[in-house]
Design a protein around this motif. Structure first.
Motif: not given
Length: 215
Positions: A69-80, A120-125, A131-142
């Motif tokens: 479900t997460g994969i589908f919704l994330t793909a939909a968000a990217v498409y939008l 890493c994709c979140l860091i790039y985004a 968005m510094n918070w998103l960079i931090g989130f991406g680092l955490f996830i990576a």
């Protein structure tokens, strides 16, 4: 502590937040639930989690459902965004958290690599949209998937970092209480694990002894 316990606690925190913060809306309730649940489980993105071996058949099926479900919704968000130039922060946030929740109880190098690539994709985004918070989130996830279980992700420092990420998300979504919900959710995980025989190294690496509370 069992993953199901962390999950129940996270859901409870989200429900309390949804009832407390007014006016009540379905969109906000979904966000509170997603943020609190993910926060309560995110510390276990690290290493070889004991959760994996304790999953039943039904729980495994639910995990796969959440993941896809997460994969589908994330793909939909990217498409939008790329095709229609539409961006919905709330929808994107829930999509990402569902996607990552599907990986919490998985284990192995491939799992870790996939999460890190996504981080890493979140860091790039975050860099792209400033968005510094998103960079931090991406680092955490990576980084967290490669840490030893109940290591740095189960410390006061990780909690502080998570609070900063939650605060940034709250500013992004403009929804009161998101930061507090994320902090309480993550804190609930550390407190619950502190009640186990293994305990938690709250101040690692400064203080390497596990802290345990016996009830």
């Amino acid at each position: 502590m069992k993953g199901s316990t962390h999950l129940i606690i996270g859901c409870a925190i989200g429900m309390v937040a949804a009832a407390y913060y007014q006016p009540f809306t379905l969109k906000n309730a979904v966000l509170y639930m997603a943020v609190s649940t993910f926060s309560a489980l995110s510390a276990d993105l690290d290493g070889e989690s004991m959760i994996t071996s304790k999953l039943g058949k039904i729980t495994r099926l639910l995990r796969e459902l959440v993941l896809w479900t997460g994969i589908f919704l994330t793909a939909a968000a990217v498409y939008l965004y790329f095709k229609l130039h539409l961006f919905y922060p709330e929808f994107s946030s829930v999509s990402v958290m569902l996607f990552l929740l599907g990986f919490v109880t998985k284990a192995g190098i491939i799992r870790n690599a996939m999460i890190s690539v996504f981080g890493c994709c979140l860091i790039y985004a975050g860099w792209l949209f400033n968005m510094n918070w998103l960079i931090g989130f991406g680092l955490f996830i990576a980084v967290v998937p490669w840490l030893k279980h109940r290591g740095l992700s189960h410390t006061l420092w990780a909690l502080i970092l998570w609070g900063e990420i939650g605060l940034g998300l709250e500013h992004q979504l403009q929804i009161e209480g998101i930061a507090l919900v994320s902090i309480v959710g993550y804190l609930s995980h550390l407190l619950a694990d502190t009640l186990t025989p293994k305990g938690v190294k709250w101040f690692f690496p400064i203080f390497k002894k596990s802290i345990k509370l016996h009830l």
